[in-house]
Design an enzyme around this catalytic site. Structure first.
Site, PDB file in Angstrom:
ATOM      1  N   THR A   1       4.319   2.350   6.228  1.00 41.82           N
ATOM      2  CA  THR A   1       2.937   1.882   6.206  1.00 41.82           C
ATOM      3  C   THR A   1       2.136   2.679   7.221  1.00 41.82           C
ATOM      4  OG1 THR A   1       1.459   0.106   6.912  1.00 41.82           O
ATOM      5  CG2 THR A   1       3.724  -0.099   7.609  1.00 41.82           C
TER       6      THR A   1
ATOM      7  N   GLY B   1       0.852  -1.195   0.000  1.00 40.49           N
ATOM      8  CA  GLY B   1       0.000   0.000   0.000  1.00 40.49           C
ATOM      9  C   GLY B   1       0.882   1.237   0.000  1.00 40.49           C
TER      10      GLY B   1
ATOM     11  N   ARG C   1      -6.155  -3.213   8.748  1.00 38.10           N
ATOM     12  CA  ARG C   1      -6.757  -4.538   8.520  1.00 38.10           C
ATOM     13  C   ARG C   1      -6.426  -5.498   9.654  1.00 38.10           C
ATOM     14  NH1 ARG C   1      -6.104  -6.048   2.618  1.00 38.10           N
ATOM     15  NH2 ARG C   1      -3.997  -5.385   3.114  1.00 38.10           N
TER      16      ARG C   1
ATOM     17  N   ASP D   1       5.286  -4.893   5.748  1.00 34.11           N
ATOM     18  CA  ASP D   1       5.581  -6.300   5.994  1.00 34.11           C
ATOM     19  C   ASP D   1       5.832  -7.124   4.714  1.00 34.11           C
ATOM     20  OD1 ASP D   1       4.170  -9.085   6.965  1.00 34.11           O
ATOM     21  OD2 ASP D   1       5.126  -7.957   8.576  1.00 34.11           O
TER      22      ASP D   1
ATOM     23  N   ASP E   1      -0.291   1.707   8.747  1.00 27.84           N
ATOM     24  CA  ASP E   1      -0.756   0.837   9.832  1.00 27.84           C
ATOM     25  C   ASP E   1       0.207   0.830  11.022  1.00 27.84           C
ATOM     26  OD1 ASP E   1      -2.847   0.257   8.213  1.00 27.84           O
ATOM     27  OD2 ASP E   1      -2.215  -1.772   7.708  1.00 27.84           O
TER      28      ASP E   1
ATOM     29  N   ASP F   1       2.492  -1.166  11.733  1.00 28.54           N
ATOM     30  CA  ASP F   1       2.466  -2.495  12.351  1.00 28.54           C
ATOM     31  C   ASP F   1       3.737  -3.303  12.092  1.00 28.54           C
ATOM     32  OD1 ASP F   1       2.038  -2.774   9.656  1.00 28.54           O
ATOM     33  OD2 ASP F   1       0.443  -4.251   9.828  1.00 28.54           O
TER      34      ASP F   1
ATOM     35  N   ARG G   1       0.990  -4.863  -5.227  1.00 32.52           N
ATOM     36  CA  ARG G   1       1.171  -6.059  -4.402  1.00 32.52           C
ATOM     37  C   ARG G   1       1.350  -7.176  -5.419  1.00 32.52           C
ATOM     38  NH1 ARG G   1      -0.850  -3.965   0.593  1.00 32.52           N
ATOM     39  NH2 ARG G   1      -2.545  -2.511   0.309  1.00 32.52           N
TER      40      ARG G   1
HETATM   41  O1  F6P Z   1      -1.502  -0.063   3.873  1.00 33.46           O
HETATM   42  C1  F6P Z   1      -2.165  -0.943   4.725  1.00 33.46           C
HETATM   43  C2  F6P Z   1      -3.610  -0.777   4.532  1.00 33.46           C
HETATM   44  O2  F6P Z   1      -3.836   0.578   4.711  1.00 33.46           O
HETATM   45  C3  F6P Z   1      -4.567  -1.572   5.410  1.00 33.46           C
HETATM   46  O3  F6P Z   1      -4.855  -0.997   6.641  1.00 33.46           O
HETATM   47  C4  F6P Z   1      -5.759  -1.704   4.526  1.00 33.46           C
HETATM   48  O4  F6P Z   1      -6.563  -2.771   4.863  1.00 33.46           O
HETATM   49  C5  F6P Z   1      -5.130  -1.914   3.205  1.00 33.46           C
HETATM   50  O5  F6P Z   1      -3.957  -1.128   3.218  1.00 33.46           O
HETATM   51  C6  F6P Z   1      -5.992  -1.598   2.041  1.00 33.46           C
HETATM   52  O6  F6P Z   1      -5.204  -1.504   0.919  1.00 33.46           O
HETATM   53  P1  F6P Z   1      -5.687  -1.585  -0.584  1.00 33.46           P
HETATM   54  O7  F6P Z   1      -7.137  -1.210  -0.609  1.00 33.46           O
HETATM   55  O8  F6P Z   1      -4.845  -0.612  -1.283  1.00 33.46           O
HETATM   56  O9  F6P Z   1      -5.448  -2.983  -1.009  1.00 33.46           O
END
Ligand code: F6P
Length: 323
Positions: free
Chosen positions: A127, A13, A173, A105, A129, A131, A74
């Site tokens: 990120t 992301g 998430r 990650d 998050d 995390d 991704r």
């Molecule tokens: O970057 C992490 C994150 O923000 C998560 O919290 C979220 O679930 C996810 O990306 C959503 O990413 P995308 O909609 O771009 O796949």
């Protein structure tokens, strides 16, 4: 070994602050007389050879820009041994002496896979998050948190006027750091995170009741996406206490926008350190922060670290919510 040519990629992301980080990697490389190549669309760029030479003209005026000029992805192909082999072959073919991988990650797992093929890799956490267990700070978290805070402050104005309940879903998430931080900053009535099992009666209904008893007539419930959907939680609140909550999902707004000063400066320092580390022969490391200073850890060790929500965070939340 002297470093002549390096690559930089952003993957997973996007996160506000990736651009200042790329800028810093390029500037530091040029400062040392090293060529720098941007690998586009994350690891996909290594598989397909989608690379471009970066110099001052590519990176000027991006310090305050959200998103990533290198695009991101991704990559499913990169998850396969064949994809990883092809990516490593591209590195070797292009004569890249090292890669700086900026992301979360998944990005680091990709970097670890590349290093199996003898490619030197340095990872930078980015990120929203926040995390990544081995680091307290991740590029983009500060911007995302401030964006969410600004949005929720605006929501509160109208919730207060109408004496309503608002359920706001923030990203995360698998992790509740963003929700927790934002919840504390906006003075939420309740905060729900995936790390803590929800007892709806205690964690939501009772918090709303306490707030009402304390004289409040509007309520702000902040929920991390991994803890449940805001719409479901709003429906349960309606059932339980007959309020008519309004639902807001902040979504990808949190990943966009001008990076804050904190994100820009940390991204710049981390980009600089990554290139210095490659020059000094370091590889397979994640740059992280601990106790206010920069460190680095082995990628596998960093990925294996566990980081739950700290007891102090749970205690502060318990004391600050439902009031
Ligand atoms: O970057 C992490 C994150 O923000 C998560 O919290 C979220 O679930 C996810 O990306 C959503 O990413 P995308 O909609 O771009 O796949």
């Amino acid at each position: 070994m002297s470093v002549r040519r390096i690559g930089v990629l952003t993957s997973g992301g996007d996160s506000p602050g990736m651009n200042p980080c790329v800028r810093s990697v390029v500037r530091t490389a040029l400062y040392h007389g090293i060529e720098c190549y941007g690998i586009r669309r994350g690891y996909n760029g290594l598989i397909t050879g989608d690379v471009l030479r970066l110099d001052e003209k590519n990176i000027s005026h991006i310090i305050n820009r959200g998103g990533t000029i290198l695009y991101t992805a991704r990559s499913k192909e990169f998850l396969t041994e064949e994809g990883q082999q092809r990516a490593a072959s591209t590195c070797k073919f292009l004569g890249l002496d090292g890669i700086v991988a900026i992301g979360g990650d998944g990005t680091f797992r990709g970097a670890a896979a590349l290093s199996k093929f003898g490619i030197n890799v340095i990872c930078i956490p980015a990120t929203i998050d926040n995390d990544i267990c081995c680091t307290n700070y991740s590029i983009g978290f500060d911007t995302a948190a401030n964006t969410a805070i600004e949005c929720i402050d605006k929501l509160r104005d109208t919730m207060q006027s109408h004496e309503r309940c608002s359920v706001v879903e923030v990203m995360g998430r698998n992790a509740g750091y963003l929700a927790m931080y934002v919840g504390l900053a906006v003075g939420a009535t309740a905060v729900l995170v995936p790390e803590k099992e929800i007892d709806f009666e205690e964690d939501v209904v009772e918090k709303i009741r306490q707030a009402r008893m304390n004289g409040f007539t509007h309520y702000m419930i902040v929920v991390a996406e991994g803890a449940g959907s805001a719409a479901d939680i709003a429906a349960k609140i309606k059932d339980a206490v007959d309020l008519d909550p309004r639902v807001t999902v902040l979504g990808h707004i949190q990943r966009g926008g001008c990076p804050t000063g904190r994100d820009r400066v940390n991204a710049t320092k981390m980009g600089y350190l990554a290139v210095e580390m490659l020059i000094n022969g370091k590889t397979n490391r994640i740059i992280c922060t601990k106790d206010g200073s920069f460190r680095d850890v082995d990628i596998q060790e960093g990925l294996a670290m566990a980081r739950g929500i700290q007891p102090i965070e749970v205690d502060v939340l318990a004391a600050m919510t439902g009031i």
